[in-house]
Design an enzyme around this catalytic site. Structure first.
Site, PDB file in Angstrom:
ATOM      1  N   ARG A  91       0.828  -1.213   0.000  1.00 14.27           N
ATOM      2  CA  ARG A  91       0.000   0.000   0.000  1.00 14.27           C
ATOM      3  C   ARG A  91       0.860   1.259   0.000  1.00 14.27           C
ATOM      4  NH1 ARG A  91      -2.785  -1.452   3.902  1.00 14.27           N
ATOM      5  NH2 ARG A  91      -4.702  -2.096   2.852  1.00 14.27           N
ATOM      6  N   ASP A 311      -7.854   4.158   9.381  1.00 12.33           N
ATOM      7  CA  ASP A 311      -7.542   3.522   8.100  1.00 12.33           C
ATOM      8  C   ASP A 311      -8.683   3.863   7.152  1.00 12.33           C
ATOM      9  OD1 ASP A 311      -5.417   1.862   7.000  1.00 12.33           O
ATOM     10  OD2 ASP A 311      -5.468   0.836   8.932  1.00 12.33           O
TER      11      ASP A 311
END
Length: 350
Positions: A91, A311
Site C-alpha cells: 500500500r 484507516d
C-alpha cells in the site's frame, strides 16, 4: 473441559461459564460465520461476575455480530486492492505486509480481517506462494520494511520463522522487519529463547508491535514475555483499537498507555475501529475518539501519547485524526485526506 487448550465452540463457552446456556444457539450462529478462540491466558483474565467485563467483550462472541450495516465491508482497509501476489500487501512505497499465515491464537470480535482469518480463512501461504512473495520483496528495491502480520505470525514455529527471516537476510534493501502480534499477551509462554532467536535471524533491525486494548491484558506474564524480547534487542511498540465498552474511558486509556511504557513498549498507534462486518457495537464516533485522545494531553507523560489514526476505507491508507486531515460535514460524515493529498468520504457514501 480442558483448561490447557483454547476455547473454540459455543458448548465450550457454556462449560467455561463465559456464556449462559440460553445463548448457545445464537453464539453458535456467530461462530459459524466468524472464528472463535480464547486462549487459557485470556480465559483466566475474564471476570465471570462482570457482565460488562472488557476482556470478555473483546473475545467472547456476541449476538450483535450478526447485525450488519450497509457501510460495513468485507475488506474494510482495502488489502485486496494492493495485493500484487498472494500474501503481499503493498500500500505504501517503502513497506509491505507479508501475510504468511491467516490464523491466530485468539480471535478478536472486532477484527478488521475477520472475513480472511481463522479455520475457514485464507490459511497459510503454500511454499510456492511464499516463494513468490519473497521474490516480490527482492525485486522491489524501494521496500525498506517488511511487516509480518496476518493472522498472527508468532503462531508459526521458531523453525518456520527462522526460515522466513533467513530468506529476508540477503535482501539488502530491506532494513527493518516488524511483527504484529498478540502472542505476548495471549500466549506468553510461547515467547521463549528459540522464538526470540528466530525473530532476530535476519540480522536486520527487528520490531514487534504488541496489540493490547485494556491495562489488565498487561499481566506479569505478558510483561515478562515482552522483557524477553526487549532484553534480546527487539524494539517493541504498541497498537490498540479504541473500543466502546473496553477502553472508551480516559482513565482506562491512560492506564493502558502507562502500562505499555512501564513494560518498555512505546505507545504507537491507537486505531479508530474499522468498518468490519458485525462490529458496529464497538464503534465510537470520531468526536468521541478525539475527545478521549485529547484528554490524555496533560493527564499522562509525553511517553504515553499514541497517534490516533483512521484507516481510510477502500485501501487509501492511514490518516491521523486531526484537524489537518479530517473535517466534519455537519451531517455525521467527514472528509478525510489521505497521504497522497486525495479526499475521501467517511463513512463511504453508500
Amino acid at each position: 473441559m480442558n483448561v490447557h487448550r483454547p476455547i473454540k465452540t459455543a458448548g465450550e463457552l457454556v462449560d467455561a461459564g463465559l456464556i449462559e446456556p440460553s445463548q448457545q444457539t445464537v453464539v453458535s450462529q456467530v461462530a459459524e460465520r466468524y472464528a472463535v478462540a480464547i486462549s487459557p491466558a485470556i480465559a483466566k483474565l475474564i471476570d465471570r461476575n462482570d457482565p460488562n467485563d472488557p476482556i470478555a467483550r473483546q473475545f467472547v462472541p456476541d449476538a450483535a455480530e450478526l447485525t450488519l450495516l450497509p457501510e460495513e465491508r468485507e475488506d474494510p482497509i482495502g488489502d485486496k486492492a494492493h495485493s500484487p501476489v498472494a500474501g503481499i500487501v503493498h500500500r505504501y512505497p517503502d513497506r509491505v505486509l507479508l501475510k504468511a499465515v491467516h490464523v491466530c491464537p485468539v480471535y478478536c470480535r472486532f477484527c478488521f480481517r475477520r472475513e480472511m482469518v481463522g479455520p475457514q480463512g485464507l490459511g497459510t501461504l503454500t511454499p510456492a506462494e511464499l516463494d513468490a512473495a519473497i521474490a516480490y520483496i527482492a525485486e522491489h528495491d524501494e521496500i525498506w520494511e517488511v511487516i509480518l502480520t496476518g493472522g498472527d505470525p508468532l503462531v508459526l514455529s521458531p523453525r518456520r520463522l527462522t526460515e522466513i527471516m533467513e530468506r529476508l537476510k540477503p535482501i539488502a534493501h530491506v532494513k527493518i522487519v516488524r511483527f504484529h502480534t498478540r502472542v505476548p499477551v495471549v500466549e506468553p509462554e510461547r515467547i521463549n529463547a528459540d522464538l526470540v532467536s528466530a525473530l532476530k535471524a535476519s540480522g536486520k533491525a527487528t520490531y514487534v508491535a504488541l496489540h493490547a486494548n485494556h491495562p489488565r491484558e498487561l499481566t506479569q506474564e505478558a510483561r515478562d514475555a515482552s522483557a524477553r524480547l526487549i532484553d534480546a534487542g527487539v524494539v517493541m511498540v504498541s497498537q490498540s483499537v479504541l473500543l466502546k465498552g473496553v477502553n472508551d474511558d480516559a482513565d482506562v486509556l491512560a492506564a493502558l498507555m502507562r502500562a505499555f511504557v512501564e513494560t518498555r513498549i512505546k505507545p504507537y498507534y491507537l486505531h479508530h475501529p474499522d468498518l468490519a462486518p458485525g462490529t458496529s457495537h464497538f464503534r465510537l464516533s470520531i468526536e468521541e475518539g478525539q475527545a478521549l485522545v485529547a484528554s490524555l494531553r496533560g493527564r499522562v507523560s509525553g511517553l504515553c501519547q499514541p497517534t490516533y489514526i483512521l484507516d481510510i476505507p477502500g485501501g487509501h491508507g492511514k490518516t491521523v485524526i486531526s484537524a489537518a486531515s479530517i473535517a466534519a460535514d455537519g451531517g455525521g460524515c467527514y472528509t478525510v485526506t489521505d497521504f497522497r493529498g486525495k479526499e475521501h468520504a467517511y463513512p463511504p457514501k453508500i
